[in-house]
Design an enzyme around this catalytic site. Structure first.
Site, PDB file in Angstrom:
ATOM      1  N   ASP A   1      11.131  -3.136   6.934  1.00 31.37           N
ATOM      2  CA  ASP A   1       9.708  -3.106   6.336  1.00 31.37           C
ATOM      3  C   ASP A   1       9.385  -4.063   5.558  1.00 31.37           C
ATOM      4  O   ASP A   1       7.900  -4.562   5.295  1.00 31.37           O
ATOM      5  CB  ASP A   1       9.068  -1.634   5.979  1.00 31.37           C
ATOM      6  CG  ASP A   1       8.227  -0.471   6.756  1.00 31.37           C
ATOM      7  OD1 ASP A   1       7.843  -1.621   7.882  1.00 31.37           O
ATOM      8  OD2 ASP A   1       7.787   0.279   6.019  1.00 31.37           O
TER       9      ASP A   1
ATOM     10  N   ASP B   1      19.613 -16.954 -11.855  1.00 31.19           N
ATOM     11  CA  ASP B   1      20.102 -17.575 -10.346  1.00 31.19           C
ATOM     12  C   ASP B   1      18.908 -17.647  -9.670  1.00 31.19           C
ATOM     13  O   ASP B   1      18.072 -16.504  -9.738  1.00 31.19           O
ATOM     14  CB  ASP B   1      21.444 -16.841 -10.292  1.00 31.19           C
ATOM     15  CG  ASP B   1      21.261 -15.058  -9.864  1.00 31.19           C
ATOM     16  OD1 ASP B   1      20.263 -14.032  -9.148  1.00 31.19           O
ATOM     17  OD2 ASP B   1      22.637 -14.779  -9.377  1.00 31.19           O
TER      18      ASP B   1
ATOM     19  N   HIS C   1      12.410   0.682  -7.826  1.00 29.26           N
ATOM     20  CA  HIS C   1      11.540   0.880  -8.899  1.00 29.26           C
ATOM     21  C   HIS C   1      10.804  -0.466  -7.749  1.00 29.26           C
ATOM     22  O   HIS C   1       9.619  -0.552  -7.051  1.00 29.26           O
ATOM     23  CB  HIS C   1      11.846   0.987 -10.150  1.00 29.26           C
ATOM     24  CG  HIS C   1      10.440   1.172 -10.239  1.00 29.26           C
ATOM     25  ND1 HIS C   1       9.299  -0.397 -10.815  1.00 29.26           N
ATOM     26  CD2 HIS C   1       9.570   1.586 -11.135  1.00 29.26           C
ATOM     27  CE1 HIS C   1       7.733  -0.099 -11.283  1.00 29.26           C
ATOM     28  NE2 HIS C   1       8.659   1.335 -11.617  1.00 29.26           N
TER      29      HIS C   1
ATOM     30  N   SER D   1       3.354   3.210 -12.358  1.00 30.04           N
ATOM     31  CA  SER D   1       3.608   1.495 -11.845  1.00 30.04           C
ATOM     32  C   SER D   1       3.204   2.058 -10.560  1.00 30.04           C
ATOM     33  O   SER D   1       3.005   0.613  -9.524  1.00 30.04           O
ATOM     34  CB  SER D   1       5.079   1.672 -12.523  1.00 30.04           C
ATOM     35  OG  SER D   1       5.258   1.641 -13.129  1.00 30.04           O
TER      36      SER D   1
ATOM     37  N   ASP E   1       9.591  -7.066 -11.659  1.00 34.14           N
ATOM     38  CA  ASP E   1       9.974  -5.887 -11.313  1.00 34.14           C
ATOM     39  C   ASP E   1      11.918  -5.766 -11.820  1.00 34.14           C
ATOM     40  O   ASP E   1      12.239  -7.002 -12.340  1.00 34.14           O
ATOM     41  CB  ASP E   1       9.513  -5.306 -10.166  1.00 34.14           C
ATOM     42  CG  ASP E   1       9.487  -3.265 -10.450  1.00 34.14           C
ATOM     43  OD1 ASP E   1       9.626  -2.749 -10.690  1.00 34.14           O
ATOM     44  OD2 ASP E   1       7.741  -3.208 -10.245  1.00 34.14           O
TER      45      ASP E   1
ATOM     46  N   ILE F   1       6.645   2.723   7.031  1.00 32.21           N
ATOM     47  CA  ILE F   1       4.683   2.728   6.595  1.00 32.21           C
ATOM     48  C   ILE F   1       4.471   1.427   6.469  1.00 32.21           C
ATOM     49  O   ILE F   1       4.931   0.973   7.037  1.00 32.21           O
ATOM     50  CB  ILE F   1       4.572   3.375   4.541  1.00 32.21           C
ATOM     51  CG1 ILE F   1       5.988   2.382   4.135  1.00 32.21           C
ATOM     52  CG2 ILE F   1       5.997   4.825   4.670  1.00 32.21           C
ATOM     53  CD1 ILE F   1       5.360   2.406   2.848  1.00 32.21           C
TER      54      ILE F   1
ATOM     55  N   ASN G   1       5.093  -2.284  13.136  1.00 37.26           N
ATOM     56  CA  ASN G   1       6.360  -2.498  13.636  1.00 37.26           C
ATOM     57  C   ASN G   1       7.139  -1.366  13.792  1.00 37.26           C
ATOM     58  O   ASN G   1       7.883  -1.823  14.431  1.00 37.26           O
ATOM     59  CB  ASN G   1       6.775  -3.458  12.456  1.00 37.26           C
ATOM     60  CG  ASN G   1       7.090  -2.487  11.036  1.00 37.26           C
ATOM     61  OD1 ASN G   1       6.736  -1.146  11.021  1.00 37.26           O
ATOM     62  ND2 ASN G   1       8.024  -2.694  10.783  1.00 37.26           N
TER      63      ASN G   1
END
Length: 554
Positions: free
Chosen positions: A173, A214, A224, A386, A164, A242, A238
């Site tokens: 998170d 790299d 995205h 997506s 991506d 979410i 945690n």
């Protein structure tokens, strides 16, 4: 590139491996592939050339000379390279290359660009795609039933590559959710400037950036990929934000889309080959678009070389029937371990923007108003195919965690066979992803018969009296299995004082063959009105659903 990745996290470090969700744009939908050559010098066109094996260097030079092509670079794909030709001679060069018996394939290296993007508003609740309690604008149980699937597996031991726009390693998170390349980590190997594992990528201990070439696949501009990552692996329990659908899987981030929201097919193919060779069981491709079918064939060849991997791709956001219209790749790549995913809504309908097709799209998954991680440690709600792809990728990770012996083809078959069938979701499966049924049912590829399943009954009993005002009010369900393995999934909701729908409990239990099973709800039920959604599921996806209301009196 043969190596094994650890899915744990070393104390005191944030570790990733190589593979980012190739999602395309920084916002939501999938990308389209433009016909022009990508990144070529002015007046030039770049071509991807796939040669026959064992061609000598002199023969390769002679081949380029005959086509009037200049060498640009080799790809990390066997026998593949990029060549450049004058724009006015592109078609003639392609003809020369394609007619040469030493060439397997020649095609223009097209560009990948973002499609139209929309920002959704999380009006249906934070994580309706995992557990949908219903309510205004939503349909009860129109979800992938993640809690039911978690009773079987949570993704432990599985690496999901996300190809991506890049990642944010410090997001609270996500920071402990990345895979580690053990061959490039420890004892200073993260930055020793040596290709310790011999895969052609130096110090690739936390993923790879195929745009800047790299070992840091991070992005500060395009979120995205960060959004897709969160849907798959955001930490569970945690106390922050979410939960991903496969919270114990680990992500392998790879950056293939630059800060200009563009990438090339050659880079996408290279990255896909790299992460599959590295051992990723699932490759999330939240991108795609119309492209030369030869590029789809190239992708299919990569998929065929890695049969243990499932490649999950976006169907696109143009509201098109792909059976009769243009082809979208890599979603429609002709390979049995490529899963093509459309988007559904919280009302259990096809999202109006989603492409569809009874032969082209395999299944649908939630892709409208999806809340997930965003840049800057934040969260955001996005729409698009997506956003649907990572739910299917996460469900595949759960399957591989349950049964590591599955092939990519078998995982695809299992997800297709165990959808919840919905009218209007025109696809191979005819329905929406149901992770719980896929996890609880015997594998579809084993060929079990379809059982009949009887609907469940709700039984409410109250032992309360004026002398026992705090007694337990009990509700139980009774269902009978059919001729094969069956599962009973139920969700109970009620309305709070403000009228909002809130979840009370959600659980999946197994039904014995031809035997009545009674299960008691594991919660205390205060007096009030309740709604229960019941779904009984059998092998190969046959299911029955019912919604009942019941009242617990004071």
């Amino acid at each position: 590139m043969q190596m094994a990745y650890r899915t744990g996290v070393r104390r005191g470090t944030v570790a990733l491996w190589c593979a980012v969700l190739v999602g395309l744009a920084c916002v939501a939908l999938s990308a389209t592939i433009a016909p022009q050559s990508y990144a070529a010098a002015p007046g030039r066109v770049e071509l991807i050339v796939l040669r026959k094996p064992r061609l000598a260097a002199g023969e390769r030079r002679a081949l380029r000379q005959r086509a009037g092509a200049d060498f640009v670079r080799s790809l990390r794909i066997p026998e593949a390279e990029i060549v450049s030709v004058p724009a006015g001679r592109a078609q003639a060069a392609l003809g020369e290359l394609r007619s040469d018996p030493t060439v397997s394939l020649a095609v223009v290296d097209a560009a990948i660009e973002p499609a139209a993007t929309t920002t959704g508003d999380p009006s249906f609740g934070a994580l309706w795609a995992l557990v949908n309690p219903g309510g205004p604008g939503a349909t009860f149980d129109a979800d992938v039933d993640a809690p039911g699937a978690w009773a079987v597996a949570t993704g432990k031991g599985v690496v999901v590559a996300v190809v991506d726009t890049g990642t944010e390693s410090t997001h609270p998170d996500l920071r402990r959710q990345y895979a580690i390349n053990p061959a490039e980590s420890g004892n200073g190997r993260e930055s020793n400037g040596i290709d310790d594992d011999g895969n052609g990528l130096v110090d690739d201990w936390r993923g790879w950036d195929f745009v800047d070439d790299d070992n840091n696949p991070a992005t500060t501009l395009l979120g995205h990929g960060v959004h897709v990552l969160g849907t798959i692996v955001a930490a569970n329990g945690n106390g922050i934000g979410i939960s991903g659908i496969a919270p114990d899987a680990r992500a392998l981030p790879v950056r293939v889309i630059g800060d200009d929201n563009r990438g090339s097919w050659s880079v996408l193919l290279e990255a896909t080959e790299a992460v599959a060779s590295a051992g990723a069981r699932v490759v999330n491709l939240s991108l795609g678009g119309p492209a030369d079918p030869l590029l789809g064939q190239l992708f299919a060849q990569i998929a065929a070389r890695h049969p243990s991997t499932l490649f999950v791709a976006a169907a696109g956001n143009s509201d098109l029937n792909l059976d009769i219209g243009e082809n979208v790749y890599p979603c429609e790549a002709p390979a049995s371990n490529v899963l093509c995913v459309g988007a559904s809504t919280s009302n259990d309908t096809r999202a109006l923007f989603s492409n569809y097709g009874s032969r082209s799209v395999d299944l649908f998954a939630p892709g409208s108003g999806i809340l997930s991680t965003a840049l800057g440690g934040r969260y955001d709600s996005l729409d698009g195919t997506s956003m649907a792809v990572p739910f299917a990728s996460g469900a595949a990770a759960l399957l591989f965690s349950k049964d590591p012996s599955l092939s990519g083809k078998q995982a695809r078959e299992d997800l297709i066979a165990h959808v919840e069938v919905r009218s209007g979701m025109i696809s191979v499966s005819g329905g929406r992803l149901d992770a719980a049924t896929a996890l609880h049912s015997p594998n579809a590829h084993l060929g079990h018969g379809r059982p009949t399943v009887r609907s469940a009954r709700v039984l409410v009993s109250s032992r309360c009296t004026t002398r026992r005002p705090r007694c337990r009010r009990a509700a139980s369900l009774r269902a009978t299995g059919g001729n094969g393995a069956s599962a009973l999934t139920y969700s109970v909701t009620r309305r709070n004082r403000s009228g909002a729908v809130v979840a009370v409990t959600h659980r999946t239990v197994q039904l014995r063959r031809s035997t009545a099973t009674t299960t008691r709800l594991p919660v205390r039920l205060p007096a009030g009105a309740y709604r229960i959604s019941i779904r009984t599921s059998g092998v190969n996806g046959r299911s029955k659903a019912a919604v009942r209301s019941f009242t617990v009196r004071p």
